[in-house]
Enzyme design. Sequence first.
Site, PDB file in Angstrom:
ATOM      1  N   ARG A 128      -3.748   1.170   2.271  1.00 50.70           N
ATOM      2  CA  ARG A 128      -3.190  -0.022   2.491  1.00 50.70           C
ATOM      3  C   ARG A 128      -3.391   0.080   4.263  1.00 50.70           C
ATOM      4  NH1 ARG A 128       3.309  -1.669   3.546  1.00 50.70           N
ATOM      5  NH2 ARG A 128       2.943  -3.715   4.013  1.00 50.70           N
ATOM      6  N   HIS A 129      -3.172  -1.261   4.792  1.00 46.45           N
ATOM      7  CA  HIS A 129      -3.424  -1.497   6.136  1.00 46.45           C
ATOM      8  C   HIS A 129      -2.079  -0.723   6.777  1.00 46.45           C
ATOM      9  CE1 HIS A 129      -0.365  -4.204   6.266  1.00 46.45           C
ATOM     10  NE2 HIS A 129      -0.858  -5.034   5.403  1.00 46.45           N
ATOM     11  N   HIS A 168      -4.839  -4.296   1.171  1.00 44.35           N
ATOM     12  CA  HIS A 168      -3.239  -4.652   1.249  1.00 44.35           C
ATOM     13  C   HIS A 168      -2.625  -3.593   0.171  1.00 44.35           C
ATOM     14  CE1 HIS A 168      -4.280  -8.159   3.665  1.00 44.35           C
ATOM     15  NE2 HIS A 168      -5.582  -8.124   2.930  1.00 44.35           N
TER      16      HIS A 168
END
Length: 687
Positions: free
Chosen positions: A434-435, A616
Site C-alpha cells: 500500500r502507498h 492502494h
Amino acid sequence: MAKEDQGLFLQQNAADTLLRNTSSLQVLLSMGFPKDRAHKALAATGDAGVQVACDWIFAHVKDPTLDQVTPREFILYACPMGPFGLQLEEFWQQSLVACGRNGVHTSFPHVTLCSFFKCKDENVSKLVRAVTTACNRVCADGTPSKFDVEYFAADNYVGLFLERSAANFLRKLSNAFAEEAQKIADTKVEPHSNKQLHITLAYKFPANHFNKLQSLAKKLDLKKASTWEIRLYSKDPKFGDCEILRVLYPYTPTSESHLQLINGDCIFVGPEDVSDKTGFEGWFYGTSWMTGCSGFFPVSHTEKSTDTDTWTVHKKYSLASKANETDNDQRLSRRYSRGADEFHTSGYSSSRGLLNTDIDTLLENSATANASSSDAQRTTPSLPSNQNSKSGEEPPPRPPKDVYAQVQKPKGAVGAVAVPPPVTPRARRIYIFRHAERVDVTFGKQWIKLSFDEQGKYHRKNLNMPKKLPGRCGGPSDFNHDSPITEMGLHQAFLTGQALKLIGVQISHAFSSPALRCLQTASSILKGLECDTKCSINTDYALYEWMKWSPATLPKFMDVNYLTKFGVNVAKSYQTKVKPKDLSANERCSEYFQRCHKFLSSVLKETSGDILITAHAGSLDGLSRQIQGLSPRPMPEFVNIVTKVPYCGAIVLEERADVGIWELIEPPFPTLTHAPNPHFDWKMLQD
C-alpha cells in the site's frame, strides 16, 4: 469504581482480556450484554471477535427481532479452489452475461455435503469444533490425490459429478460431521451419504438457453489442478424466501417510514414486492441485513445480489494441507461510507506482538536465504511451509555468510579447487505494498488552500509536509483528488526499501497505480533498494483503487514528463493494460477483483523474476485473492480487511508451480509501526 466507569474500563480493555484466553462470550457478558444477545451476535458474525460482535449489537438496537431466539440455519459445503475453482468462477460470469441469471447465480461453485439444519446460538462454537474434529478424523486416513469430475447434462440441468473415490471421501466426511455434530453440539444433521455429489453449473433456465450453456460448460478443462476447502456457512432463516438486493448508492431517509441505505449493505425484499416489478413509484419495502430495520427505499439505489452475500462463514478447512486451515474468515464492518485511504490506520491498542521479533536476526536469516539464490533462475517452486522439515527434526543449520571463505581444501591436495554446495533457486515472488502516508489525510482537505498563495506558490506549513511538490497542468487544484505523500511517507517507503535490500531482494519489474501517492512510494522503495535509476516504474490504470472510493470521475493524474522532472523514474514506453475510459464509476466489488486478477495474470505471463507493486489498501487483497485460487470476497468482508491495512502495509506471494497457484507467505522483512503524532499547541503552556 462507579458502575459506568467500570463498564468503560472493561470495554477499553477487552483486547487485553482476550489475550488472557478469556472467551469472546465472557467478555461480552462482563460488558453487560444479555446472554441471548451475546450468543446471537457471535453466531451472526462467525465469532469474529468482541469488537465485531459489539458493532453488530449496536447496529441492531432498533431491530424488533433482536431478542427473539431464532436458531440460524447451517450448511456444509466442499468448495473447489485453485485453477479449477477460478475456471468455474469465470464460467459463472460468462453464463450470466450470455444467458442471464439462472438458479446457480444465487450461490458460488460448491458440493453440498448435507441438508440445511438448525443449531442453537449457544452451540455454534461446538459445531465449529465438530467440523474440525470430523475433518481431522477423515483426513487422518489420507485425502484423494485428485478430485476428478465428469460432465453431465439433462433438459434443465448442466453440472459436474464427482467420480467415485472423491465422492466416497466426501460422503465419509459428511457422515463424520453428522456424528460429531450430534455428539459435540447436540445438533442433528442429515448427511448426504447416499446422494450423488455434484457441482451444479446451471439449472432453472429457459429451454432455449440450454445449447449455449452446454457449449460454455464443455469448454471447461476438467483436468485443471484443484484444491478443496470444507466450509461451514449459516444464514438467518427469517429471510428464506426473500430476494437480496445490494446497495449501490447510500440513501438518507427523509421520512420515518423510509429505510437508510448504507454502502455495503444488503436489503431483504419479500416475494410480494419483487413480483410487482414497478414497485410503489420506484420504491420497495425491505429489511436491512446490517441493522435489521425495515422501511421503504428507492429500488434504483440497489441491484440484485446473491443469497450468499448475507451468509456467515464460520469455518474453513483446507483438504490440501492442515497448515493452511483458517478460522473465522468472515468479518463484518460498520464503516462503509468513506474510501479505504481515509481511515486512520496508525493507531494500535497494544504493544503485544510489536516487539517480539529481533530485527537483526530476522534480516540475517532472510539475507542468508536470499543471497544464495539472488542470481539463480527463479522458476523452481519452493516447498510448502509444512514440508520444509520432517516432524520432530531440527532444521539444518544455516550456511555461513561467505560460503567460499569457509570451504577448506583437503589436506595434501595442493591446488585443489573446492566446489561449493549446489544452490536450489527459490520460486518467484510478488511484493505488493500500500502507498505511504498521504498529505490530505494527515492535514485535511484544506491543506491546499492553506499551503498555496494566490500566485500558486507552495509554502510548507509543517515539518511533515512535502519539502517540494511537482508542477501540475491544472495547478494546485489537481492535488485535490491526487494527493502527494508526506515527508514521513517518503521515509516510510525508503525504510521499507532498505529492509528489502538487506535481505537481498532484487526487483526485476516495478508497477504502480497512476496515483501520485503510489508513484512516490514506489520511487522511494526503489531508492531504498538502490535500484531506482535502473528499474523504471510501469504505471497502469488497472492498479487504481476500487472506483466506488474514487470521485465521480478519475483524478487528473500527472503527465509522464512532469513525473520525470520531479524525479520519479517512470517508464515512458509502457502501455497501460486498462484505459481510463474502461474504469466505470459504478464498478462493482466483484468487477474490481476481476480487474486486478486480469492485470496480474497478464503481467506474470509477460515477465520473469520478482515483481514490486505499489498501489492502494484494497490492492493487497484484490491482486492476491484469485491468484491464490480463492474466490473474490463479498463487499463487507473486503471493506473490513481494507480498513485495517496501514501505510506501506505489505504482502508477499510466492509461486507454487506444482499446483498452478501463488500462496501468501510471511514477509521476510519486519513490519513498520509508529505511533500517531498529533499537532502540539505550545500556547497551552502560557496558561
